[in-house]
Design a protein around this motif. Structure first.
Motif, PDB file in Angstrom:
ATOM      1  N   GLY A 187       0.820  -1.208   0.000  1.00 27.96           N
ATOM      2  CA  GLY A 187       0.000   0.000   0.000  1.00 27.96           C
ATOM      3  C   GLY A 187       0.854   1.258   0.000  1.00 27.96           C
ATOM      4  N   GLU A 188       0.228   2.387   0.271  1.00 26.56           N
ATOM      5  CA  GLU A 188       0.939   3.658   0.228  1.00 26.56           C
ATOM      6  C   GLU A 188       1.993   3.742   1.320  1.00 26.56           C
ATOM      7  OE1 GLU A 188      -1.447   7.142   0.032  1.00 26.56           O
ATOM      8  OE2 GLU A 188      -2.958   6.213  -1.264  1.00 26.56           O
ATOM      9  N   ALA A 189       3.133   4.296   0.932  1.00 22.99           N
ATOM     10  CA  ALA A 189       4.246   4.372   1.875  1.00 22.99           C
ATOM     11  C   ALA A 189       4.029   5.455   2.930  1.00 22.99           C
ATOM     12  CB  ALA A 189       5.541   4.643   1.120  1.00 22.99           C
ATOM     13  N   ARG A 190       3.754   6.652   2.478  1.00 23.67           N
ATOM     14  CA  ARG A 190       3.550   7.802   3.369  1.00 23.67           C
ATOM     15  C   ARG A 190       4.694   7.964   4.370  1.00 23.67           C
ATOM     16  NH1 ARG A 190      -1.277   5.123   3.616  1.00 23.67           N
ATOM     17  NH2 ARG A 190      -0.958   4.645   5.828  1.00 23.67           N
ATOM     18  N   GLY A 191       5.917   7.626   3.938  1.00 18.56           N
ATOM     19  CA  GLY A 191       7.068   7.782   4.816  1.00 18.56           C
ATOM     20  C   GLY A 191       7.162   6.780   5.936  1.00 18.56           C
ATOM     21  N   ARG A 192       6.346   5.726   5.903  1.00 19.71           N
ATOM     22  CA  ARG A 192       6.392   4.722   6.963  1.00 19.71           C
ATOM     23  C   ARG A 192       7.691   3.924   6.910  1.00 19.71           C
ATOM     24  NH1 ARG A 192       1.378   1.029   6.750  1.00 19.71           N
ATOM     25  NH2 ARG A 192       1.647   1.234   4.485  1.00 19.71           N
ATOM     26  N   SER A 193       8.004   3.234   7.996  1.00 17.81           N
ATOM     27  CA  SER A 193       9.265   2.496   8.098  1.00 17.81           C
ATOM     28  C   SER A 193       9.119   1.084   7.537  1.00 17.81           C
ATOM     29  CB  SER A 193       9.726   2.432   9.554  1.00 17.81           C
ATOM     30  OG  SER A 193       8.763   1.767  10.355  1.00 17.81           O
ATOM     31  N   LEU A 194      10.195   0.602   6.924  1.00 23.23           N
ATOM     32  CA  LEU A 194      10.210  -0.735   6.328  1.00 23.23           C
ATOM     33  C   LEU A 194      11.568  -1.366   6.570  1.00 23.23           C
ATOM     34  CD1 LEU A 194       8.889  -1.845   2.866  1.00 23.23           C
ATOM     35  CD2 LEU A 194      11.226  -2.422   3.521  1.00 23.23           C
ATOM     36  N   LEU A 195      11.565  -2.608   7.001  1.00 20.06           N
ATOM     37  CA  LEU A 195      12.784  -3.385   7.169  1.00 20.06           C
ATOM     38  C   LEU A 195      12.874  -4.408   6.044  1.00 20.06           C
ATOM     39  CD1 LEU A 195      15.272  -4.197   8.878  1.00 20.06           C
ATOM     40  CD2 LEU A 195      13.776  -5.858  10.028  1.00 20.06           C
ATOM     41  N   ASP A 196      13.976  -4.371   5.297  1.00 26.90           N
ATOM     42  CA  ASP A 196      14.252  -5.329   4.228  1.00 26.90           C
ATOM     43  C   ASP A 196      15.232  -6.357   4.785  1.00 26.90           C
ATOM     44  OD1 ASP A 196      14.700  -6.676   1.873  1.00 26.90           O
ATOM     45  OD2 ASP A 196      15.695  -5.007   0.833  1.00 26.90           O
ATOM     46  N   VAL A 197      14.717  -7.539   5.130  1.00 27.88           N
ATOM     47  CA  VAL A 197      15.533  -8.585   5.756  1.00 27.88           C
ATOM     48  C   VAL A 197      16.200  -9.428   4.672  1.00 27.88           C
ATOM     49  CG1 VAL A 197      15.516 -10.595   7.276  1.00 27.88           C
ATOM     50  CG2 VAL A 197      14.009  -8.653   7.759  1.00 27.88           C
ATOM     51  N   GLY A 198      17.500  -9.638   4.807  1.00 31.08           N
ATOM     52  CA  GLY A 198      18.248 -10.312   3.757  1.00 31.08           C
ATOM     53  C   GLY A 198      18.350  -9.413   2.539  1.00 31.08           C
ATOM     54  N   ALA A 229      14.323   0.125  -4.378  1.00 30.06           N
ATOM     55  CA  ALA A 229      12.993   0.205  -4.985  1.00 30.06           C
ATOM     56  C   ALA A 229      11.957   0.656  -3.959  1.00 30.06           C
ATOM     57  CB  ALA A 229      12.604  -1.145  -5.577  1.00 30.06           C
ATOM     58  N   PHE A 230      12.047   0.151  -2.739  1.00 27.37           N
ATOM     59  CA  PHE A 230      11.122   0.561  -1.689  1.00 27.37           C
ATOM     60  C   PHE A 230      11.336   2.026  -1.322  1.00 27.37           C
ATOM     61  CE2 PHE A 230      11.400  -4.087  -0.160  1.00 27.37           C
ATOM     62  CZ  PHE A 230      10.374  -4.455  -1.006  1.00 27.37           C
ATOM     63  N   ALA A 231      12.587   2.430  -1.199  1.00 29.09           N
ATOM     64  CA  ALA A 231      12.881   3.827  -0.872  1.00 29.09           C
ATOM     65  C   ALA A 231      12.374   4.755  -1.968  1.00 29.09           C
ATOM     66  CB  ALA A 231      14.389   4.013  -0.676  1.00 29.09           C
ATOM     67  N   GLY A 232      12.501   4.336  -3.214  1.00 29.31           N
ATOM     68  CA  GLY A 232      12.016   5.138  -4.329  1.00 29.31           C
ATOM     69  C   GLY A 232      10.506   5.302  -4.325  1.00 29.31           C
ATOM     70  N   ALA A 233       9.815   4.360  -3.673  1.00 28.30           N
ATOM     71  CA  ALA A 233       8.364   4.432  -3.569  1.00 28.30           C
ATOM     72  C   ALA A 233       7.910   5.204  -2.336  1.00 28.30           C
ATOM     73  CB  ALA A 233       7.767   3.031  -3.552  1.00 28.30           C
ATOM     74  N   GLY A 234       8.862   5.740  -1.568  1.00 26.71           N
ATOM     75  CA  GLY A 234       8.514   6.589  -0.440  1.00 26.71           C
ATOM     76  C   GLY A 234       8.634   5.962   0.928  1.00 26.71           C
ATOM     77  N   TRP A 235       9.141   4.751   1.015  1.00 21.20           N
ATOM     78  CA  TRP A 235       9.314   4.104   2.316  1.00 21.20           C
ATOM     79  C   TRP A 235      10.606   4.571   2.976  1.00 21.20           C
ATOM     80  CZ3 TRP A 235       5.796   0.982   4.723  1.00 21.20           C
ATOM     81  CH2 TRP A 235       4.705   0.551   3.944  1.00 21.20           C
ATOM     82  N   ASN A 236      10.599   4.604   4.292  1.00 19.37           N
ATOM     83  CA  ASN A 236      11.795   4.879   5.086  1.00 19.37           C
ATOM     84  C   ASN A 236      12.448   3.532   5.388  1.00 19.37           C
ATOM     85  OD1 ASN A 236      13.734   5.877   6.789  1.00 19.37           O
ATOM     86  ND2 ASN A 236      12.334   6.307   8.479  1.00 19.37           N
ATOM     87  N   VAL A 237      13.450   3.161   4.589  1.00 17.96           N
ATOM     88  CA  VAL A 237      13.941   1.786   4.530  1.00 17.96           C
ATOM     89  C   VAL A 237      15.209   1.586   5.362  1.00 17.96           C
ATOM     90  CG1 VAL A 237      14.729  -0.059   2.991  1.00 17.96           C
ATOM     91  CG2 VAL A 237      12.965   1.542   2.221  1.00 17.96           C
ATOM     92  N   THR A 238      15.251   0.448   6.036  1.00 15.50           N
ATOM     93  CA  THR A 238      16.467  -0.058   6.662  1.00 15.50           C
ATOM     94  C   THR A 238      16.735  -1.447   6.102  1.00 15.50           C
ATOM     95  OG1 THR A 238      16.087   1.148   8.731  1.00 15.50           O
ATOM     96  CG2 THR A 238      17.578  -0.742   8.831  1.00 15.50           C
ATOM     97  N   GLY A 239      17.961  -1.687   5.649  1.00 15.48           N
ATOM     98  CA  GLY A 239      18.342  -3.013   5.197  1.00 15.48           C
ATOM     99  C   GLY A 239      18.947  -3.807   6.342  1.00 15.48           C
ATOM    100  N   CYS A 240      18.869  -5.123   6.232  1.00 12.65           N
ATOM    101  CA  CYS A 240      19.450  -6.011   7.238  1.00 12.65           C
ATOM    102  C   CYS A 240      20.078  -7.180   6.493  1.00 12.65           C
ATOM    103  CB  CYS A 240      18.378  -6.490   8.210  1.00 12.65           C
ATOM    104  SG  CYS A 240      19.004  -7.482   9.583  1.00 12.65           S
TER     105      CYS A 240
END
Length: 254
Positions: free
Chosen positions: A31-42, A51-62
């Motif tokens: 759904g819509e990112a709206r600056g929400r946080s997202l963890l990309d595991v692996g 790609a997630f950051a480009g869609a507006g998510w506040n991304v952290t990789g792990c």
């Protein structure tokens, strides 16, 4: 399980382009990112995180493999990448709005425990994928052409393993406590460059790469000749179109 040590550059130049093919499907579910946080595991070398950051998510990789993290930092500056691996992530409960594990649960030693850990750190939604038709099929064809016996690959103990189908993935996640999970199959075509495909094998990426590295000089030559022949037959407009599919699971607390 597969040994990814030292494969960051080879992965970035090969399978990263294949695995990011799920991005559109996953983003539709998030759904819509709206600056929400997202963890990309692996998170590997960071293509999906980008790609997630480009869609507006506040991304952290792990990502546990240092050569993967090194490239992610170089090529996707601004996206933080933490050293961490399932089944114990270095985060507090519910700290991320969304958690994504793209082709991770098919590589861990304890998939149910790992799935519970993904859910633990998510406050809202978790999306996970596993292969149902992986790159393995191409390399089996190469082995058959070369007269080589492909490696059966390392299997999990029966009590840990699960069937790599939509229904099998759903049953495994149900056993991990993912109640009300939606699981479907997604399919896409990776139009791969021949050189990128060869980089994955020569660079030791995945099961095919580990198989190739274990061959003697004569068998390597046979493998390469068979690879060239298979790619020549499959090439369209200078690239090799390869169809892949995955089971995608979505668990939402909404």
């Amino acid at each position: 399980m597969k040994d990814w040590a030292g494969t960051g550059r080879a992965y970035a130049d090969s399978y990263a382009a294949l695995c990011v093919g799920t991005a559109g499907f996953v983003l539709d579910e998030l759904g819509e990112a709206r600056g929400r946080s997202l963890l990309d595991v692996g998170s590997g070398t960071g293509s999906l995180s980008a790609a997630f950051a480009g869609a507006g998510w506040n991304v952290t990789g792990c990502e546990p493999e240092p050569t993967m993290r090194e490239i992610a930092v170089q090529e996707h500056a601004g996206i933080p990448v933490v050293d961490g691996a399932l089944p114990q992530l270095p985060f507090q409960d519910g700290v991320f709005d969304a958690v994504v594990a793209n082709f991770v649960l098919n590589h861990v030693a304890e998939p149910r425990r790992a799935a519970r850990e993904l859910s633990r750190v998510s406050a809202d939604v978790v999306v996970a994928t596993v292969w149902t038709n992986s790159p393995t099929w191409l390399w089996r064809e190469v082995c058959d052409r070369a007269g080589l016996s492909p490696s059966a690959g390392e299997r999990l103990p029966p009590e840990q393993d699960f069937e790599r189908t939509v229904d099998g993935f759903a049953r495994m996640l149900d056993g991990a406590g993912w109640r009300g999970t939606r699981v479907s199959e997604i399919t896409w075509t990776w139009s791969a460059g021949v050189e990128a495909l060869w980089v994955s094998a020569e660079g030791g990426v995945g099961g095919a790469g580990q198989f190739y590295r274990a061959l003697d000089e004569s068998d390597r030559a046979a493998f390469r000749a068979a690879f060239d022949a298979v790619c020549s037959e499959r090439t369209v407009d200078g690239r090799v179109p390869l169809e892949h599919s995955a089971a995608m699971a979505i668990r939402s607390r909404r």
